[in-house]
Design an enzyme around this catalytic site. Structure first.
Site, mmCIF file in Angstrom:
data_model
loop_
_atom_site.group_PDB
_atom_site.id
_atom_site.type_symbol
_atom_site.label_atom_id
_atom_site.label_comp_id
_atom_site.label_asym_id
_atom_site.label_seq_id
_atom_site.Cartn_x
_atom_site.Cartn_y
_atom_site.Cartn_z
ATOM 1 N N CYS A 125 37.806 52.912 46.054
ATOM 2 C CA CYS A 125 36.574 52.276 46.526
ATOM 3 C C CYS A 125 36.785 51.490 47.822
ATOM 4 C CB CYS A 125 36.008 51.377 45.441
ATOM 5 S SG CYS A 125 37.186 50.226 44.723
ATOM 6 N N HIS A 238 32.578 45.039 47.341
ATOM 7 C CA HIS A 238 33.811 44.631 48.012
ATOM 8 C C HIS A 238 33.518 44.290 49.472
ATOM 9 C CE1 HIS A 238 35.784 45.801 44.473
ATOM 10 N NE2 HIS A 238 36.384 46.913 44.858
#
Length: 340
Positions: A125, A238
């Site tokens: 990711c 994130h």
């Protein structure tokens, strides 16, 4: 065409279902698989209730399998799925570094997916979010060195990671001691510079994934990359601070103009108006937010930028579905011959 999700009851599995509801991917049937303890659960999809089945050990009667049940399951079962005629788009790390398996972010190297041999790997990711922002700059200016510091949400550790943040925050706010189980230390009101196992070079595997995978996706093994990965007490999305040394100098204005036209990017860059990427604004978005674009004080002609991307979407579920959409648009994704 039949689509299956393996790992349907996990955090990424739920996001896969949401993305498929809005997707341009044309399919007639969606099958849901998970561990035996989840068999029989019913999950909503497009006004229906779909029943979760236990993941079989052999072939699955589907044309596309979106796998998000963990590397050990993918490693053990994906060969049987492929032998049964399915294309596997795998969200784990099981096949990312295999030479014959494409590692794909459609906005960056979608054409690599066309060379698959039954399995296509979804990147880590953190990598997926970074390369969406960095790839346009690399293509035009050439990136020599890339330094990344990450601020990773608890959802990177799955549903249990998010639950631990919520439960331990509640305990601490009520004067009780929080004991870490998912993370190495208590996560509320803390940052932990430790994600995945430490390697012999002092970096963690999560940090090395950014280096290994970025080089493979960009097709440039000469790129020098250093990463420090940090877990922070947020639920999802994130963020990353990225420093780039460039082969050909670029100004911040040139970078902004280029990124505004880049697929999958939303430029959010007006510090005077307190406008910059944040988990609060990037959560739930398909695009990756990019801002704080400025000249590097370390590398002449280099750039500094800040990125925020929903790792359950662009970092996982969305990217997997986009790979299938890309293949279908290219005429390279069709029902198996003789499929029932």
């Amino acid at each position: 065409m039949k689509v299956a999700i393996v790992g349907a009851t996990g955090a990424v599995g739920h996001e896969l279902m949401k993305v498929l509801e809005k997707s341009t991917l044309e399919f007639s049937e969606l099958q849901l698989y998970a561990s035996p303890r989840s068999a029989g659960l019913k999950l909503p999809f497009k006004g229906q209730e779909l029943t979760v089945q236990a993941t079989p050990e052999g072939a699955i009667d589907a044309d596309v399998i979106l796998a998000s049940a963990g590397g050990s399951i993918s490693k053990a079962l994906a060969p049987a799925w492929v032998a049964g005629g399915a294309l596997v788009i795998d969200n784990s790390s099981a096949f990312r570094y295999d030479e014959g398996v494409p590692l794909v972010v459609p906005e960056v190297n979608g054409e690599a997916a066309l060379a698959h041999k039954g399995i296509i790997a979804n990147p880590n990711c953190t990598t997926a979010i970074a390369v969406v922002a960095v790839a346009p700059l690399h293509r035009k200016y050439g990136v020599k060195r890339m330094i990344v510091s990450t601020y990773q949400a608890t959802s990177g550790a799955g549903q249990k990671g998010m639950e631990e943040l919520l439960e331990q925050t509640h305990l601490q706010l009520h004067g009780k001691e929080a004991t870490a189980t998912v993370f190495a230390h208590p996560i509320p009101f803390n940052v932990i510079p430790h994600i995945d196992a430490f390697q012999d070079n002092g970096y963690t595997k999560e940090e090395m994934k950014v280096a290994w995978e970025t080089r493979k996706i960009l097709g440039d093994e000469s790129l020098i990359i250093s990463c420090t990965a940090v877990r922070i007490p947020t639920l999802r999305t994130h963020s990353e601070a990225i420093t780039l040394e460039l082969e050909r100098p670029a100004t911040p204005d040139e970078a902004r103009e280029l990124l505004r036209s880049a697929a999958g990017v939303e430029v959010r860059d007006d510090p005077a108006a307190k406008l910059y990427p944040m988990p609060l604004t990037a959560s739930g978005k398909y695009d990756v937010e990019v801002g704080r674009i400025r000249a590097s004080l370390v590398f002449d002609g280099g750039l500094e930028l800040f990125v925020a991307g929903d790792q359950l979407l662009k970092g996982a579920a969305l990217n997997a579905v986009q790979i299938a959409e890309y293949l279908q648009a290219q005429g390279a994704l069709k029902p198996r011959a003789g499929a029932r």
